[in-house]
Design a protein around this motif. Structure first.
Motif, PDB file in Angstrom:
ATOM      1  N   HIS A 217      42.437  32.620  46.484  1.00 38.57           N
ATOM      2  CA  HIS A 217      41.683  32.442  47.714  1.00 38.57           C
ATOM      3  C   HIS A 217      40.792  31.210  47.673  1.00 38.57           C
ATOM      4  O   HIS A 217      39.776  31.159  48.355  1.00 38.57           O
ATOM      5  CB  HIS A 217      40.824  33.676  47.997  1.00 38.57           C
ATOM      6  N   GLY A 218      41.135  30.235  46.858  1.00 34.67           N
ATOM      7  CA  GLY A 218      40.365  29.006  46.781  1.00 34.67           C
ATOM      8  C   GLY A 218      39.237  29.075  45.783  1.00 34.67           C
ATOM      9  O   GLY A 218      39.246  28.393  44.780  1.00 34.67           O
ATOM     10  N   ASP A 219      38.246  29.929  46.030  1.00 37.05           N
ATOM     11  CA  ASP A 219      37.097  30.034  45.118  1.00 37.05           C
ATOM     12  C   ASP A 219      37.182  31.257  44.208  1.00 37.05           C
ATOM     13  O   ASP A 219      36.321  31.473  43.368  1.00 37.05           O
ATOM     14  CB  ASP A 219      35.792  30.085  45.906  1.00 37.05           C
ATOM     15  N   ARG A 220      38.223  32.076  44.376  1.00 36.20           N
ATOM     16  CA  ARG A 220      38.354  33.288  43.567  1.00 36.20           C
ATOM     17  C   ARG A 220      39.810  33.743  43.516  1.00 36.20           C
ATOM     18  O   ARG A 220      40.635  33.334  44.329  1.00 36.20           O
ATOM     19  CB  ARG A 220      37.500  34.402  44.153  1.00 36.20           C
ATOM     20  N   TYR A 221      40.099  34.589  42.533  1.00 31.77           N
ATOM     21  CA  TYR A 221      41.370  35.299  42.449  1.00 31.77           C
ATOM     22  C   TYR A 221      41.073  36.767  42.730  1.00 31.77           C
ATOM     23  O   TYR A 221      40.085  37.304  42.237  1.00 31.77           O
ATOM     24  CB  TYR A 221      41.981  35.194  41.050  1.00 31.77           C
ATOM     25  N   SER A 222      41.919  37.426  43.510  1.00 32.84           N
ATOM     26  CA  SER A 222      41.697  38.843  43.784  1.00 32.84           C
ATOM     27  C   SER A 222      43.020  39.594  43.778  1.00 32.84           C
ATOM     28  O   SER A 222      44.058  39.053  44.124  1.00 32.84           O
ATOM     29  CB  SER A 222      40.985  39.043  45.117  1.00 32.84           C
ATOM     30  N   CYS A 223      42.935  40.853  43.372  1.00 34.33           N
ATOM     31  CA  CYS A 223      44.106  41.729  43.317  1.00 34.33           C
ATOM     32  C   CYS A 223      44.161  42.544  44.605  1.00 34.33           C
ATOM     33  O   CYS A 223      43.177  43.176  44.993  1.00 34.33           O
ATOM     34  CB  CYS A 223      44.007  42.651  42.110  1.00 34.33           C
ATOM     35  N   GLY A 224      45.287  42.542  45.258  1.00 35.40           N
ATOM     36  CA  GLY A 224      45.447  43.304  46.486  1.00 35.40           C
ATOM     37  C   GLY A 224      45.701  44.775  46.250  1.00 35.40           C
ATOM     38  O   GLY A 224      45.570  45.589  47.152  1.00 35.40           O
ATOM     39  N   LYS A 225      46.035  45.129  45.011  1.00 33.76           N
ATOM     40  CA  LYS A 225      46.342  46.521  44.699  1.00 33.76           C
ATOM     41  C   LYS A 225      45.079  47.316  44.366  1.00 33.76           C
ATOM     42  O   LYS A 225      44.864  48.391  44.886  1.00 33.76           O
ATOM     43  CB  LYS A 225      47.316  46.574  43.533  1.00 33.76           C
ATOM     44  N   CYS A 226      44.219  46.773  43.481  1.00 35.58           N
ATOM     45  CA  CYS A 226      43.035  47.528  43.052  1.00 35.58           C
ATOM     46  C   CYS A 226      41.714  46.912  43.516  1.00 35.58           C
ATOM     47  O   CYS A 226      40.670  47.541  43.400  1.00 35.58           O
ATOM     48  CB  CYS A 226      43.015  47.656  41.530  1.00 35.58           C
ATOM     49  N   GLY A 227      41.732  45.666  44.029  1.00 37.14           N
ATOM     50  CA  GLY A 227      40.523  45.041  44.527  1.00 37.14           C
ATOM     51  C   GLY A 227      39.744  44.243  43.499  1.00 37.14           C
ATOM     52  O   GLY A 227      38.671  43.737  43.799  1.00 37.14           O
ATOM     53  N   TYR A 228      40.251  44.143  42.277  1.00 35.56           N
ATOM     54  CA  TYR A 228      39.576  43.378  41.223  1.00 35.56           C
ATOM     55  C   TYR A 228      39.463  41.912  41.640  1.00 35.56           C
ATOM     56  O   TYR A 228      40.399  41.341  42.181  1.00 35.56           O
ATOM     57  CB  TYR A 228      40.359  43.504  39.914  1.00 35.56           C
ATOM     58  N   THR A 229      38.289  41.279  41.388  1.00 33.79           N
ATOM     59  CA  THR A 229      38.055  39.896  41.775  1.00 33.79           C
ATOM     60  C   THR A 229      37.507  39.113  40.601  1.00 33.79           C
ATOM     61  O   THR A 229      36.623  39.583  39.884  1.00 33.79           O
ATOM     62  CB  THR A 229      37.050  39.807  42.940  1.00 33.79           C
ATOM     63  N   GLU A 230      38.059  37.909  40.381  1.00 32.12           N
ATOM     64  CA  GLU A 230      37.545  36.972  39.389  1.00 32.12           C
ATOM     65  C   GLU A 230      37.153  35.710  40.129  1.00 32.12           C
ATOM     66  O   GLU A 230      37.955  35.142  40.865  1.00 32.12           O
ATOM     67  CB  GLU A 230      38.617  36.615  38.354  1.00 32.12           C
ATOM     68  N   TRP A 231      35.915  35.268  39.947  1.00 30.02           N
ATOM     69  CA  TRP A 231      35.438  34.047  40.587  1.00 30.02           C
ATOM     70  C   TRP A 231      35.822  32.855  39.737  1.00 30.02           C
ATOM     71  O   TRP A 231      35.725  32.896  38.514  1.00 30.02           O
ATOM     72  CB  TRP A 231      33.942  34.097  40.795  1.00 30.02           C
ATOM     73  N   LYS A 232      36.232  31.783  40.384  1.00 28.63           N
ATOM     74  CA  LYS A 232      36.545  30.535  39.682  1.00 28.63           C
ATOM     75  C   LYS A 232      35.242  29.812  39.392  1.00 28.63           C
ATOM     76  O   LYS A 232      34.297  29.862  40.170  1.00 28.63           O
ATOM     77  CB  LYS A 232      37.433  29.636  40.536  1.00 28.63           C
ATOM     78  N   ASN A 233      35.191  29.127  38.266  1.00 24.37           N
ATOM     79  CA  ASN A 233      34.001  28.346  37.920  1.00 24.37           C
ATOM     80  C   ASN A 233      33.981  27.064  38.712  1.00 24.37           C
ATOM     81  O   ASN A 233      34.997  26.392  38.859  1.00 24.37           O
ATOM     82  CB  ASN A 233      33.996  28.026  36.430  1.00 24.37           C
ATOM     83  N   LYS A 234      32.812  26.715  39.199  1.00 26.62           N
ATOM     84  CA  LYS A 234      32.651  25.457  39.931  1.00 26.62           C
ATOM     85  C   LYS A 234      31.959  24.471  39.016  1.00 26.62           C
ATOM     86  O   LYS A 234      30.748  24.510  38.835  1.00 26.62           O
ATOM     87  CB  LYS A 234      31.819  25.652  41.200  1.00 26.62           C
ATOM     88  N   ASP A 235      32.743  23.605  38.368  1.00 26.68           N
ATOM     89  CA  ASP A 235      32.189  22.583  37.489  1.00 26.68           C
ATOM     90  C   ASP A 235      31.956  21.314  38.270  1.00 26.68           C
ATOM     91  O   ASP A 235      32.859  20.774  38.878  1.00 26.68           O
ATOM     92  CB  ASP A 235      33.152  22.324  36.327  1.00 26.68           C
ATOM     93  N   LYS A 236      30.734  20.858  38.271  1.00 24.24           N
ATOM     94  CA  LYS A 236      30.407  19.629  39.009  1.00 24.24           C
ATOM     95  C   LYS A 236      29.990  18.551  38.054  1.00 24.24           C
ATOM     96  O   LYS A 236      29.420  18.717  37.063  1.00 24.24           O
ATOM     97  CB  LYS A 236      29.276  19.892  40.006  1.00 24.24           C
TER      98      LYS A 236
END
Length: 52
Positions: free
Chosen positions: A33-52
């Motif tokens: 989803h651009g800024d995160r990965y999410s599972c459509g089956k269980c709803g688990y979400t991992e946020w992507k790191n924003k390195d600047k």
């Protein structure tokens, strides 16, 4: 998105672009989803790191 867009072939090997869900085990892809990965089956979400 087509299933063939989730893979790429590099050096005669098949690579998955999106990670598998750690809760649901291998075989269940997480959606990008651009800024995160999410599972459509269980709803688990991992946020992507924003390195600047």
């Amino acid at each position: 998105m087509k299933k063939c867009e989730l893979y790429e072939v590099k050096d005669d090997k098949l690579n998955r672009k999106n990670p598998f869900c750690p809760r649901c085990s291998s075989g269940v892809f997480m959606a990008d989803h651009g800024d995160r990965y999410s599972c459509g089956k269980c709803g688990y979400t991992e946020w992507k790191n924003k390195d600047k």
